[in-house]
Design an enzyme around this catalytic site. Structure first.
Site, PDB file in Angstrom:
ATOM      1  CE  LYS A  13      -4.300 -40.951  -6.656  1.00 53.28           C
ATOM      2  NZ  LYS A  13      -5.134 -41.503  -7.736  1.00 53.28           N
ATOM      3  NE  ARG A  88      -7.336 -35.395  -8.818  1.00 54.04           N
ATOM      4  CZ  ARG A  88      -7.478 -36.286  -7.851  1.00 54.04           C
ATOM      5  NH1 ARG A  88      -6.878 -36.116  -6.701  1.00 54.04           N
ATOM      6  NH2 ARG A  88      -8.214 -37.346  -8.023  1.00 54.04           N
ATOM      7  NE  ARG A 127     -13.139 -46.533  -4.956  1.00 53.97           N
ATOM      8  CZ  ARG A 127     -12.173 -45.684  -5.327  1.00 53.97           C
ATOM      9  NH1 ARG A 127     -10.934 -45.891  -4.964  1.00 53.97           N
ATOM     10  NH2 ARG A 127     -12.440 -44.640  -6.047  1.00 53.97           N
ATOM     11  NE  ARG A 139     -14.565 -41.492  -4.274  1.00 55.02           N
ATOM     12  CZ  ARG A 139     -13.318 -41.359  -4.715  1.00 55.02           C
ATOM     13  NH1 ARG A 139     -12.336 -41.986  -4.094  1.00 55.02           N
ATOM     14  NH2 ARG A 139     -13.063 -40.616  -5.760  1.00 55.02           N
ATOM     15  NE  ARG A 150     -13.045 -40.303  -9.919  1.00 56.32           N
ATOM     16  CZ  ARG A 150     -13.406 -41.464  -9.357  1.00 56.32           C
ATOM     17  NH1 ARG A 150     -14.643 -41.915  -9.511  1.00 56.32           N
ATOM     18  NH2 ARG A 150     -12.558 -42.147  -8.640  1.00 56.32           N
TER      19      ARG A 150
HETATM   20  P1  ADP Z   1      -9.653 -40.467  -7.280  1.00 58.89           P
HETATM   21  O1  ADP Z   1      -9.892 -41.894  -6.904  1.00 58.89           O
HETATM   22  O2  ADP Z   1     -10.465 -40.047  -8.469  1.00 58.89           O
HETATM   23  O3  ADP Z   1      -8.212 -40.148  -7.458  1.00 58.89           O
HETATM   24  P2  ADP Z   1      -9.866 -38.631  -4.960  1.00 58.89           P
HETATM   25  O4  ADP Z   1     -10.515 -39.119  -3.727  1.00 58.89           O
HETATM   26  O5  ADP Z   1      -8.393 -38.417  -4.926  1.00 58.89           O
HETATM   27  O6  ADP Z   1     -10.299 -39.644  -6.097  1.00 58.89           O
HETATM   28  O7  ADP Z   1     -10.541 -37.262  -5.424  1.00 58.89           O
HETATM   29  C1  ADP Z   1     -11.934 -37.156  -5.627  1.00 58.89           C
HETATM   30  C2  ADP Z   1     -12.297 -35.815  -6.273  1.00 58.89           C
HETATM   31  O8  ADP Z   1     -11.865 -34.732  -5.410  1.00 58.89           O
HETATM   32  C3  ADP Z   1     -11.605 -35.508  -7.597  1.00 58.89           C
HETATM   33  O9  ADP Z   1     -12.267 -36.093  -8.704  1.00 58.89           O
HETATM   34  C4  ADP Z   1     -11.660 -33.965  -7.608  1.00 58.89           C
HETATM   35  O10 ADP Z   1     -12.951 -33.502  -7.941  1.00 58.89           O
HETATM   36  C5  ADP Z   1     -11.407 -33.615  -6.155  1.00 58.89           C
HETATM   37  N1  ADP Z   1      -9.966 -33.407  -5.887  1.00 58.89           N
HETATM   38  C6  ADP Z   1      -9.177 -34.157  -5.051  1.00 58.89           C
HETATM   39  N2  ADP Z   1      -7.925 -33.690  -5.019  1.00 58.89           N
HETATM   40  C7  ADP Z   1      -7.876 -32.618  -5.861  1.00 58.89           C
HETATM   41  C8  ADP Z   1      -6.871 -31.715  -6.291  1.00 58.89           C
HETATM   42  N3  ADP Z   1      -5.607 -31.828  -5.830  1.00 58.89           N
HETATM   43  N4  ADP Z   1      -7.210 -30.747  -7.174  1.00 58.89           N
HETATM   44  C9  ADP Z   1      -8.458 -30.623  -7.631  1.00 58.89           C
HETATM   45  N5  ADP Z   1      -9.454 -31.426  -7.287  1.00 58.89           N
HETATM   46  C10 ADP Z   1      -9.199 -32.436  -6.408  1.00 58.89           C
END
Ligand code: ADP
Length: 196
Positions: A13, A88, A127, A139, A150
């Site tokens: 994404k 999400r 990554r 990260r 996750r």
């Molecule tokens: P991923 O590669 O897991 O999709 P992101 O960078 O999108 O990683 O998100 C990292 C973390 O940030 C998630 O695991 C969550 O803890 C938090 N997070 C991000 N977006 C949301 C959301 N819309 N609702 C709740 N938590 C979120």
């Protein structure tokens, strides 16, 4: 153009959102990036989100909805935006609908990147290797244990969104395992279709 990129962690994404934002002059809105920035800056939101994110859980709906509501009011979002990592959960999706409706607008497309579970872990391991090789910081949630959480959060909370958007006739699904350029081409084809 207002769209959502949907898919499990590691689906691509962020990669696609960044490239698409450049191609089309759209703004990429990544709640993950915004939350990581808040953690780094030590803000109130960052303090609340830090431990949850490290463990691979989801930050509260209230916090992320607040962040997005504020962000899409900014002038740079006027031409459109790509939501990457938001919504999400079903309550987040409902809040987004309400927010857009109140502004007299709606989503143009919801694009799901489909990727087999088995390759997600290896993508994230890659990554980590690439980040380390480039001298960057890995990260805090890019490890096997947090990834499991996750993925569970994804299947429990986020996967139902495909049904939600399918029912609203907004959902388009593409093969997220195709090469990056091919995925980008398919995204462009969908956007051309919805613009027509
Ligand atoms: P991923 O590669 O897991 O999709 P992101 O960078 O999108 O990683 O998100 C990292 C973390 O940030 C998630 O695991 C969550 O803890 C938090 N997070 C991000 N977006 C949301 C959301 N819309 N609702 C709740 N938590 C979120």
């Amino acid at each position: 153009m207002k769209l959502i990129l949907l898919g499990p962690p590691g689906a691509g994404k962020g990669t696609q959102a960044e490239a698409l934002a450049k191609r089309r002059g759209l703004v990429q809105l990544s709640t993950g990036e915004m939350l990581r920035a808040a953690v780094k800056a030590g803000t109130e939101i960052g303090k609340k989100a830090d431990a949850v994110m490290k463990a691979g859980g989801l930050v509260s709906n209230e916090i992320v909805i607040g962040i997005i509501a504020e962000r899409i009011e900014q002038p740079d979002c006027k031409n459109g935006f790509i939501l990457d990592g938001f919504p999400r959960t079903l309550p987040q999706a409902a809040a987004l609908d309400k927010l857009l409706k109140s502004k007299g607008t709606k989503l143009d497309a919801v694009i799901e990147l489909k990727v087999d579970d088995g390759i997600l872990l290896s993508r994230i391991e890659n990554r980590v290797k690439e980040t380390l090789a480039a001298g960057g910081t890995v990260r805090a949630d890019d490890n096997a244990e947090a990834l499991k959480s996750r993925l569970m959060a994804y299947y429990r909370e986020t996967a139902p969104l495909t049904g939600y958007y399918f029912a609203k006739e907004d959902l388009e699904t593409i093969d997220g395992m195709a090469p990056i350029d091919e995925v980008a081409r398919q995204i462009d084809a969908i956007l051309a279709k919805v613009a027509a």
